[in-house]
Design an enzyme around this catalytic site. Structure first.
Site, PDB file in Angstrom:
ATOM      1  N   HIS A  57       0.841  -1.204   0.000  1.00 52.33           N
ATOM      2  CA  HIS A  57       0.000   0.000   0.000  1.00 52.33           C
ATOM      3  C   HIS A  57       0.877   1.255   0.000  1.00 52.33           C
ATOM      4  CE1 HIS A  57      -3.550   2.429   1.541  1.00 52.33           C
ATOM      5  NE2 HIS A  57      -2.529   3.198   1.882  1.00 52.33           N
ATOM      6  N   GLU A  58       1.847   1.292   0.904  1.00 48.26           N
ATOM      7  CA  GLU A  58       2.730   2.457   0.992  1.00 48.26           C
ATOM      8  C   GLU A  58       3.654   2.536  -0.222  1.00 48.26           C
ATOM      9  OE1 GLU A  58       2.008   4.572   3.054  1.00 48.26           O
ATOM     10  OE2 GLU A  58       0.833   3.433   4.501  1.00 48.26           O
ATOM     11  N   HIS A  61       1.855   4.265  -3.064  1.00 52.51           N
ATOM     12  CA  HIS A  61       1.906   5.723  -2.911  1.00 52.51           C
ATOM     13  C   HIS A  61       3.262   6.263  -3.378  1.00 52.51           C
ATOM     14  CE1 HIS A  61      -1.865   6.372  -0.873  1.00 52.51           C
ATOM     15  NE2 HIS A  61      -1.543   5.656   0.191  1.00 52.51           N
TER      16      HIS A  61
END
Length: 266
Positions: A57-58, A61
């Site tokens: 998820h990170e 980003h």
């Protein structure tokens, strides 16, 4: 930056590889019923897979920010998938894992620090914010694929339960992250399109956004509506509420097992 340094900024962290190894070994233990009862293996498999999804998820980003113009991302270590490199490791990893252990809900994590001043274009800013929860959506599709593809023949019962529970975590994380609440990715998607005045007024409340969301979810009526929606969505993907329940039951191996989960049913 030299080519060698750039490569090291993108080299997968041994910490992440270790987490993947735990996921693989414990997943094998669940599949083969190595050890009895399988509760500890389910716990390790789901927890490791959940942490892997948080790292991805990170990473989503960070990778999107890099291609949008923030070349400082690599220097911060975000492209190595190392959870210890995040700005707030407590928020990104520890709290989400604790919430799974205590209540079985996918708490949105955060955060990687993105130098937004290096990025121009509202669409780019929105895409950076959307990339994280979209990774959760992709992870949820992978977890539910055996169910909606009707490819469960030969898949052990406990492994089905573990996948169902992991899918529940991914779906809740994606939906909560996409809420247009300050401090969550959903607000980050719409923020570039808001006026400066509105953004300035909302900014002080961003740190309380996640707390407010979970405070609202403590209201029984809203909690029931929220999880009814989650289970309806999972049901459309072939994952029954029974299996997600039994997955959480197996995950929380320190509690008394429900006898009903000893027999798999749709």
């Amino acid at each position: 930056m030299t080519t060698a340094a750039a490569r090291s900024d993108r080299r997968i962290s041994p910490v992440f590889l270790g987490i993947v190894a735990v996921m693989a070994v414990s997943g094998w233990a669940v599949w083969t019923a190595f050890g009895s009862p399988p509760g500890l293996a389910v716990f390790l498999f789901v927890t490791a897979a959940w942490v892997v999804s948080l790292c991805l998820h990170e990473y989503a980003h960070a990778r999107t920010a890099l291609h949008s113009g923030d070349i400082s991302i690599g220097e911060k270590g975000y492209l190595t998938l190392n959870p210890l490199a995040y700005t707030h490791a407590l928020l990104s990893i520890v709290l989400p894992v604790l919430f799974v252990i205590m209540g079985g809900i996918g708490l949105p994590g955060g955060a990687v620090f993105i130098e937004r001043g290096r990025i121009s274009g509202r669409w780019k800013h929105s895409l950076i914010s959307a990339a994280g929860p979209l990774m959760n959506v992709l992870f949820a599709l992978v977890c539910t694929a055996p169910f909606w593809l009707h490819a469960l023949d030969g898949v052990p019962r406990e492994f089905r339960y573990a996948l169902a529970f992991l899918a529940l975590l991914q779906v809740t994380a994606a939906i909560l992250n996409f809420l247009p609440v300050p401090g969550l990715d959903g607000y980050g998607v719409i923020e570039p399109w808001l006026s400066y005045r509105i953004r300035h007024q909302v900014e002080p409340f961003a740190q309380f956004g996640l707390i407010a969301v979970f405070g609202v979810l403590w209201i029984p009526e809203i909690n029931h509506v929220f999880f009814d929606g989650i289970h309806s969505l999972l049901q459309s993907l072939g994952v029954s509420e029974f299996r997600t329940y039994c997955g959480r039951d197996a995950y929380q191996f320190w509690t008394t097992a429900n006898p009903a989960c000893a027999v798999d049913r749709p």
